[in-house]
Scaffold this motif. Structure first.
Motif: not given
Length: 162
Positions: A70-74, A78-80
């Motif tokens: 999981v990447s976190t932006s703003d 966002h999971g992949f």
């Protein structure tokens, strides 16, 4: 073949197949690049755009294993996720899905070409389900994440952190 290239990675759209290829040279051994793509503690430090932290949910880098991060932006997560179909020191074959578009699955193949003199060329191909999907990926700004991530990996290799 359509080509978008910058000073870091060459990103190409294959004309007759819904595929994206990425080629990038690193000052590393093939074994170091393999480790950078299979060790979750290393991978999470370099993957993706700058200032977008990544956390590994699970990671089983072996043939038949699976992964999710999981990447976190703003403030948005966002999971992949995907499955490892083949993991060997010569190549990695895996699926890749962005959970924001779960119907889209790409088949990715990574190979590590030993150029000698402590250099390795990474060849990555992503086969997607349609030309529309491929073009959407290319217009998404993916090159920012690719090049930011590879620049971070360059620094980790220079620091002997891989």
């Amino acid at each position: 073949m359509t080509t978008t290239a910058n000073r870091e990675a060459t990103i190409e759209a294959v004309k007759d197949v819904p595929m994206i290829t990425i080629t990038r040279d690193f000052r590393s051994t093939p074994e170091q690049l393999f480790r950078a793509h299979t060790d979750p503690e290393i991978y999470k430090q370099w993957v993706g755009p700058n200032d977008v932290p990544t956390e590994i949910d699970y990671w089983d880098a072996r043939t038949g294993g699976s992964w999710r991060f999981v990447s976190t932006s703003d403030g948005l997560e966002h999971g992949f996720h995907g499955c490892f179909h083949e993991v060997s020191t010569e190549r990695i074959v895996q699926t890749f899905t962005w959970e924001g578009m779960p119907e889209g699955v790409s088949l990715e193949t990574l190979t590590f070409e030993d150029l000698g003199d402590g250099r390795t060329r990474l060849h990555a191909q992503s086969l997607v389900d349609s030309f529309e999907s491929r073009d959407a990926w290319l217009s998404s700004g993916m090159e920012i994440g690719v090049n930011d991530g590879y620049a971070k990996l360059d620094q980790m290799l220079a620091d002997a952190a891989v």
